[in-house]
Design a protein around this motif. Structure first.
Motif, PDB file in Angstrom:
ATOM      1  N   UNK A 275      68.401  21.322  28.072  1.00  0.00           N
ATOM      2  CA  UNK A 275      68.951  21.789  29.347  1.00  0.00           C
ATOM      3  C   UNK A 275      68.191  23.009  29.867  1.00  0.00           C
ATOM      4  N   UNK A 276      67.872  23.929  28.960  1.00  0.00           N
ATOM      5  CA  UNK A 276      67.122  25.116  29.376  1.00  0.00           C
ATOM      6  C   UNK A 276      65.738  24.719  29.893  1.00  0.00           C
TER       7      UNK A 276
ATOM      8  N   UNK B 125      71.615  11.961  34.549  1.00  0.00           N
ATOM      9  CA  UNK B 125      71.444  10.887  33.561  1.00  0.00           C
ATOM     10  C   UNK B 125      70.131  10.986  32.811  1.00  0.00           C
ATOM     11  N   UNK B 126      69.106  11.615  33.422  1.00  0.00           N
ATOM     12  CA  UNK B 126      67.846  11.803  32.708  1.00  0.00           C
ATOM     13  C   UNK B 126      68.038  12.749  31.529  1.00  0.00           C
ATOM     14  N   UNK B 127      68.784  13.822  31.794  1.00  0.00           N
ATOM     15  CA  UNK B 127      69.085  14.758  30.710  1.00  0.00           C
ATOM     16  C   UNK B 127      69.966  14.090  29.653  1.00  0.00           C
ATOM     17  N   UNK B 128      70.974  13.338  30.105  1.00  0.00           N
ATOM     18  CA  UNK B 128      71.857  12.648  29.153  1.00  0.00           C
ATOM     19  C   UNK B 128      71.092  11.611  28.332  1.00  0.00           C
ATOM     20  N   UNK B 129      70.123  10.951  28.968  1.00  0.00           N
ATOM     21  CA  UNK B 129      69.336   9.947  28.247  1.00  0.00           C
ATOM     22  C   UNK B 129      68.541  10.588  27.118  1.00  0.00           C
ATOM     23  N   UNK B 130      67.920  11.723  27.392  1.00  0.00           N
ATOM     24  CA  UNK B 130      67.147  12.404  26.342  1.00  0.00           C
ATOM     25  C   UNK B 130      68.049  12.858  25.194  1.00  0.00           C
TER      26      UNK B 130
ATOM     27  N   UNK C  24      69.320   9.733  23.261  1.00  0.00           N
ATOM     28  CA  UNK C  24      68.284   9.153  22.411  1.00  0.00           C
ATOM     29  C   UNK C  24      68.079   9.989  21.153  1.00  0.00           C
ATOM     30  N   UNK C  25      68.049  11.318  21.336  1.00  0.00           N
ATOM     31  CA  UNK C  25      67.904  12.197  20.178  1.00  0.00           C
ATOM     32  C   UNK C  25      69.093  12.049  19.233  1.00  0.00           C
ATOM     33  N   UNK C  26      70.297  11.979  19.833  1.00  0.00           N
ATOM     34  CA  UNK C  26      71.509  11.873  19.012  1.00  0.00           C
ATOM     35  C   UNK C  26      71.511  10.588  18.193  1.00  0.00           C
TER      36      UNK C  26
END
Length: 450
Positions: free
Chosen positions: A37-38, A149-154, A157-159
């Motif tokens: 996010x940062x 959603x781009x931030x949520x996708x990253x 995926x990491x999660x």
């Protein structure tokens, strides 16, 4: 497994692994989300500043960019990356990616860059904006946005990758923990097997080498076993000495009582002395049997091998009762070992076979039956008159004699029951189809070692 030390360790390791993996998962996802996010916010702030530097008002009053933004995603239709420039009285300029919709310019109301979550062309979007004055003094609004959603996708995926990796790590840690626990508790397993060998009469001490934490326990147990065996041996010797020392004076008293009973004036006194002497002899024999029974548990050595233990006893019974026939049926018990004292078990068989030989008409049958559960049943059946059903329980009472004319002291069955109780054998009497049946049952047999 209830109460198992291995289960307790495994549960503790499992709980610790679960708590540790969960803590790693939550902290890693939180740290990654914060950093992503940062990074997104810093990137959008850089892009909105870049948008402000590249924007100009053309001589015809149109808003134009001197060159495209450095990030090519703003040129891809509906990519989730958008920008917009508006000014009062002029047509807005939007990024090639914004083929539909528009961005809210309310966020751009101050020279200071501000941000918030707004509705974008393709869903909720992180929006940055600021304003500056144009050459004619008009307010120019610069807005740039990226789909949430781009931030949520990253982050998603990491999660997912982190969850799969930590699950594999947890399984590996649990397997390693189980292996370590099994290896660490292996000496206790060996100690348990040593106890089993001792209990089954395969050895007379705890064998094996043990770690420093367990070795003193094994040594103390061996010392206790040897001390107990020495005490038992001394007790048996003392019991025998006591019996020998009492029998001689008792025999003298009995002789004197018999002489007194032959004279009319002292006959009553002689009969009283004879009865008391007989009672004393019964008690001596019974108490000696009890002392012997309490001393012989558990045995050491090879134990009782079936049906070998019965062979010399049957030969002795055939000489003692030559007019009776004795038969043996092993029923698949050949080579089976009972973890019992051979002396005490042989005495029980001798008492029961002798009792059957006295009361049988012509034959006595001895049979052994073993099953897969380790239970062994020994039956001694005769073809005699049996015992009335309401008097069977009296057969084990000290001094009980159903026929006063028959030889015996009334101690045999009482002694046999005491010995059986001490060895963990169940002894029952019942009337069979032709006579009395004495049944012995033991549940800890094992195959003989060859």
């Amino acid at each position: 497994m209830a109460g198992s030390l291995r289960l307790r360790f495994l549960l503790a390791v499992t709980l610790w692994v679960i708590l540790g993996i969960a803590a790693i998962w939550f902290s890693a996802v939180s740290i990654f989300s914060r950093h992503v996010e940062q990074s997104y916010h810093e990137e959008l702030e850089v892009h909105v500043r870049e948008l402000g530097r590249l924007t100009e008002i053309a001589p015809d009053g149109m808003i134009v960019l001197t060159r495209p933004l450095s990030d090519p995603r703003y040129d891809v239709p509906l990519s989730g990356f958008y920008w917009q420039v508006t000014a009062d009285g002029r047509a807005p300029l939007r990024s090639p990616s914004m083929t539909r919709g528009s961005l809210e310019e309310d966020i751009a109301h101050s020279p200071e860059i501000l941000h918030r979550l707004e509705n974008g062309p393709t869903g909720p979007a992180i929006t940055y904006g600021f304003t500056r004055k144009g050459a004619a003094g008009e307010d120019i609004h610069f807005v740039i946005a990226t789909d949430q959603r781009e931030l949520d996708r990253l982050i998603g995926s990491f999660t997912r990758d982190l969850t799969a990796w930590l699950a594999a790590l947890a399984a590996l840690l649990l397997a390693t923990g189980f292996t370590i626990i099994s290896f660490g508790l292996r000496p206790l397993d060996r100690l348990s097997l040593a106890f089993a060998r001792l209990r089954h009469g395969e050895t007379d001490k705890l064998e094996g080498d043990y770690p420093a934490e367990i070795a003193p326990l094994a040594a103390d147990l061996n010392a206790y076993i040897h001390q107990n065996e020495a005490m038992v041996a001394r007790a048996r010797v003392q019991a025998g000495n006591l019996a020998h020392s009492l029998r001689t004076p008792l025999a003298i008293i009995t002789d004197e009582a018999e002489r007194l009973a032959k004279h009319g004036e002292s006959r009553a006194a002689g009969m009283v002395l004879l009865d008391q002497a007989s009672a004393m002899e019964q008690q001596i024999e019974y108490q000696l049997a009890q002392a012997r029974a309490s001393a012989g548990k558990p045995p050491s050595g090879r134990g009782v091998v079936l049906p070998d233990i019965a062979m010399p006893i049957l030969r002795a019974m055939e000489r003692l009762h030559p007019d009776k026939g004795f038969t043996l049926d092993a029923n698949g018990c050949k080579g089976v070992v009972l973890p019992l004292d051979p002396v005490d078990f042989a005495e029980v068989l001798s008492i029961l076979l002798d009792n059957a030989g006295k009361w049988s008409r012509s034959r006595v049958a001895l049979s052994f039956t073993c099953d897969k559960t380790g239970a062994c049943t020994i039956r001694i059946a005769d073809d005699g008159p049996g015992i009335p059903a309401d008097r069977i329980d009296q057969a084990f009472v000290v001094g009980t004699r159903f026929d006063r004319e028959a030889a015996g002291s009334g101690l045999g069955l009482a002694i046999a029951q005491e010995l059986c109780a001490a060895m963990g054998i169940t002894l029952t009497l019942r009337n069979g189809t032709q006579g009395l049946v004495a049944e012995l049952r033991h549940t800890a047999a094992r195959p003989v070692e060859t």
